[in-house]
Design an enzyme around this catalytic site. Structure first.
Site, PDB file in Angstrom:
ATOM      1  N   GLU B  60       0.815  -1.216   0.000  1.00 32.36           N
ATOM      2  CA  GLU B  60       0.000   0.000   0.000  1.00 32.36           C
ATOM      3  C   GLU B  60       0.848   1.266   0.000  1.00 32.36           C
ATOM      4  O   GLU B  60       0.501   2.260  -0.628  1.00 32.36           O
ATOM      5  CB  GLU B  60      -0.963   0.010   1.189  1.00 32.36           C
ATOM      6  N   HIS B 129     -12.920  -4.780   7.764  1.00 29.62           N
ATOM      7  CA  HIS B 129     -13.490  -4.515   6.431  1.00 29.62           C
ATOM      8  C   HIS B 129     -14.714  -3.603   6.545  1.00 29.62           C
ATOM      9  O   HIS B 129     -15.673  -3.740   5.807  1.00 29.62           O
ATOM     10  CB  HIS B 129     -13.894  -5.813   5.718  1.00 29.62           C
TER      11      HIS B 129
HETATM   12  C1  LIG Z   1      -2.501  -4.620   3.836  1.00 27.96           C
HETATM   13  C2  LIG Z   1      -3.541  -5.368   3.104  1.00 27.96           C
HETATM   14  N1  LIG Z   1      -3.729  -5.141   1.789  1.00 27.96           N
HETATM   15  C3  LIG Z   1      -4.665  -5.822   1.108  1.00 27.96           C
HETATM   16  C4  LIG Z   1      -5.441  -6.739   1.731  1.00 27.96           C
HETATM   17  C5  LIG Z   1      -6.492  -7.510   0.946  1.00 27.96           C
HETATM   18  N2  LIG Z   1      -6.061  -8.895   0.865  1.00 27.96           N
HETATM   19  C6  LIG Z   1      -6.521  -9.801   1.737  1.00 27.96           C
HETATM   20  S1  LIG Z   1      -5.759 -11.253   1.553  1.00 27.96           S
HETATM   21  C7  LIG Z   1      -4.834 -10.718   0.261  1.00 27.96           C
HETATM   22  C8  LIG Z   1      -3.880 -11.640  -0.410  1.00 27.96           C
HETATM   23  C9  LIG Z   1      -2.881 -12.195   0.514  1.00 27.96           C
HETATM   24  O1  LIG Z   1      -2.073 -13.091  -0.172  1.00 27.96           O
HETATM   25  P1  LIG Z   1      -1.004 -13.976   0.576  1.00 27.96           P
HETATM   26  O2  LIG Z   1      -0.263 -13.154   1.553  1.00 27.96           O
HETATM   27  O3  LIG Z   1      -0.228 -14.702  -0.437  1.00 27.96           O
HETATM   28  O4  LIG Z   1      -1.884 -14.989   1.443  1.00 27.96           O
HETATM   29  P2  LIG Z   1      -2.850 -16.145   0.916  1.00 27.96           P
HETATM   30  O5  LIG Z   1      -4.230 -15.589   1.004  1.00 27.96           O
HETATM   31  O6  LIG Z   1      -2.460 -16.517  -0.463  1.00 27.96           O
HETATM   32  O7  LIG Z   1      -2.656 -17.272   1.877  1.00 27.96           O
HETATM   33  C10 LIG Z   1      -5.129  -9.389   0.000  1.00 27.96           C
HETATM   34  C11 LIG Z   1      -4.523  -8.606  -1.078  1.00 27.96           C
HETATM   35  C12 LIG Z   1      -5.247  -6.929   3.104  1.00 27.96           C
HETATM   36  N3  LIG Z   1      -5.976  -7.793   3.806  1.00 27.96           N
HETATM   37  N4  LIG Z   1      -4.296  -6.239   3.771  1.00 27.96           N
END
Ligand SMILES: Cc1ncc(C[n+]2csc(CCOP(=O)(O)OP(=O)(O)O)c2C)c(N)n1
Ligand SMILES: [Mg+2]
Lengths: 311, 327
Positions: B60, B129
């Protein structure tokens, strides 16, 4: 370990099913990640070491001994849920007695917190280590870099456990980073970094045990990247058909950590079909019981709405 | 005329501006192949290509900082924060840097960027959220903060924001995305930043609000009109700069003001409006200024029985209006 993995898998399938029926509000599945999650907990000391997790870590919770009843209460947002009293999404909150903290949905915030907890452990002359779980996506944040750098400068007892499933929601690995593996970054922090097969419990157990031993001796953090697959869409609200082909997904499902362990245990004559059936029956019964229990539990009493804003 | 929902209005505004102006591009998480988690950029990647529709890592701070850097060089980035609850890392680049760029370079550089974020609750979003971050941004000179409540305003204001030469924080209430529908003209139009909209004319009480709460306020006002209490409803639309003339003018006429927002009470937008009114129309007031706002807990809880404690309802507003009318 196998029973724990079966329990987590069936529980995960149940809450996903409840979600589809509109009976569970939000689900982020750990299916495909179980070996990494469960074997890493088994390599550590329950009740002494700390576990900073994120939303996809149901199997960590199950391995730590959180019960199906407690877990399903969260998915149904009911009263008595132990992590947050259902103030939070399922699995979010904390159970300090288990060393379990899963405060936030905000990706990567747990990383600096875990480093701080490790600092406190050192200051308090405890030999506890802190395992912090995070996704490949989380590794792109400033928080992740700052946490790793800090931990390594101060040689803190942190195990950075990256659950690399190749996706941050829809964004594939190659759009998240220009390197092939998260673990190569360890070099720049001067800490050991390993990429391991996150579907293989033995490999996970071995590497996590060694890293914990090192951390306890004051030799500092380790970055462990387990390669896993995310079986299901990001959450119940996601549609992975928009960005993932059926072929790819079918291939991914061949690397099923539960099946891999099962086949191995059978090959080694530790598990028979009869025992396996018994395990499944017992687990299913406890999940059925938990589902009923959850259905009949009340929602939280709004009376408590203003509690715990301050001490 | 066409009837569309609010997310479609956002989509159209971005699409038309990207089509019109090559310097407009978008960056954010999951906006490419996925088309955005709310599908605000559905189909953009195919039309505009990966150089102008940039799927970013979860970064971000970089999303904001990269947008700022590109804006300094004359591009017009639209940066998306997936949910407003993840917006805090942008403070460094947006409050600390973008807001001061023009001032700190004696006007030599400017930051024509838009930072979009879905915000707000009542959608079972839980602690992470559901947040309303507007007051933090609206506190900062150098930024503009916009929070539309209707598809017409969302489209018209987003176009203005993209063309604006200063950084604009553009907040879209998630619950309005599919819930709120409205007519928009076929032909091109814009809506000015800094102008409130009088949604309903009235003479007895001024009801000032923005975002999702506008719809509850209009409902409440209609219900009171049946009982012969004539409520004027003002949709602020822009939270910085606030349209003082419209607010002051209305309360001079009615003598009573109720301010409603979903965000928590203390130091919220309502506090600023109250101060504006106290300073400017004290002599015309027939009753104390009233605020109805989110409760003083750190964030909106998840379980339905707890979430509903947080959200203001139409009947809460009706009750407050009745009390004011009887004062
Ligand atoms: C700081 C932040 N930015 C965006 C999000 C929205 N978001 C939730 S989960 C996610 C993806 C996370 O991917 P990863 O770290 O690879 O974990 P996975 O879900 O694949 O286990 C995003 C972009 C968030 N929760 N927090
Ligand atoms: Mg991932």
């Amino acid at each position: 370990m196998y029973t724990t993995m079966v329990k987590s898998r069936l529980l995960d399938q149940r809450v996903w099913q409840l979600n589809r029926q509109g009976r569970a509000a939000l689900v982020a599945s750990s299916q495909g990640h179980e070996a990494l999650q469960v074997a890493s907990v088994y390599a550590l000391r329950k009740g002494e070491d700390l576990f900073y997790t994120y939303y996809r870590d149901l199997a960590v919770m199950v391995a730590l001994g959180v019960t199906p009843r407690e877990i399903i209460l969260g998915y149904m947002a009911k009263s008595g849920e132990p992590m947050s009293g259902s103030r939070q999404f399922p699995t979010q909150g904390a159970i300090p007695d288990l060393g379990l903290v899963n405060l936030s949905n905000v990706v990567a915030t747990q990383l600096p917190q875990a480093v701080g907890a490790a600092l406190a452990c050192v200051q308090q002359q405890s030999d506890a280590v802190v395992a912090v779980y995070f996704g490949d996506g989380a590794s792109s944040t400033g928080d992740c870099h700052e946490a790793m750098n800090f931990a390594s400068v101060h040689k803190l007892p942190v195990l950075f456990i990256c659950e690399n499933n190749g996706y941050a929601i829809s964004v594939p690995l190659e759009k998240q980073m220009a390197v092939k593996n998260v673990s190569v970054r360890a070099v720049s922090y001067n800490m050991p970094g390993f990429t391991i097969d996150g579907t293989n419990v033995s490999e996970v157990f071995k590497v996590v045990s060694a890293a914990a031993k090192r951390a306890r001796k004051g030799e500092g953090p380790t970055l462990i990247e387990g390669i896993v697959e995310r079986y299901l869409p990001h959450t119940g609200d996601d549609d992975d058909k928009r960005y993932r082909s059926e072929d790819e997904l079918a291939k991914a499902k061949e690397k099923d950590p539960v099946q891999i362990l099962k086949q191995r245990l059978k090959r080694e004559d530790i598990l028979t079909d009869a025992i396996d059936l018994e395990i499944h029956d017992l687990v299913k019964a406890s999940i059925d019981d938990a589902t009923e229990y959850g259905e009949s539990a009340p929602y939280p009493d709004p009376e408590g709405f203003y509690d715990h804003v301050y001490s | 005329m066409q009837e569309i929902n609010l997310i479609e209005a956002v989509r159209q505004a971005m699409y038309e501006e990207m089509d019109r102006d090559q310097s407009v591009f978008i960056l954010g998480e999951d906006i490419g192949v996925r088309g955005g988690v709310f599908l605000a950029t559905d189909g953009f990647l195919e039309v505009f290509g990966a150089k102008r529709v940039i799927d970013t890592p979860i970064s971000e701070s970089a999303i904001a900082g990269v947008a700022l850097g590109a804006a300094m060089r004359g591009m017009r980035p639209i940066a998306e924060i997936e949910f407003a609850d993840f917006i805090w890392p942008v403070f460094n680049q947006i409050l600390g840097e973008a807001a001061r760029l023009r001032y700190g370079t004696e006007g030599k550089l400017q930051a024509p960027l838009v930072l979009r974020a879905p915000y707000g609750g009542g959608i079972r979003g839980g602690l992470y959220h559901s947040q309303s971050p507007e007051a933090y941004f609206a506190h900062t000179p150098g930024l503009k903060v916009v929070a539309p409540a209707t598809p017409f305003d969302a489209k018209g204001l987003l176009k203005t924001a993209i063309r604006d030469d200063d950084p604009v924080i553009f907040l879209e209430h998630k619950k309005t995305y599919r819930l709120v529908k409205g007519n928009i003209p076929e032909e091109e139009y814009t809506v000015p930043i800094g102008k409130a909209d009088v949604k309903l004319q009235g003479t007895d009480i001024t009801l000032i609000t923005y975002g999702l709460m506008l719809h509850h306020c209009v409902e409440a006002a209609r219900s009171l009109k049946k009982g012969n209490v004539d409520v004027e409803v003002i949709d602020l639309r822009t939270l910085r700069p606030i349209d003082q003339d419209t607010v002051i003018g209305s309360v001079m006429k009615t003598g009573k003001a109720l301010i409603v927002h979903e965000d928590t009470l203390a130091l919220g937008i309502g506090a600023e409006i109250s101060a504006i009114l106290a300073e400017n129309v004290f002599d015309s007031l027939d009753a104390p200024i009233r605020r109805l706002a989110g409760p003083e807990v750190p964030a909106m809880p998840f379980s339905p029985t707890l979430e509903s404690q947080f959200m203001i309802t139409t009947s809460d507003i009706i009750e407050a209006l009745k009390e004011l009318s009887e004062y």
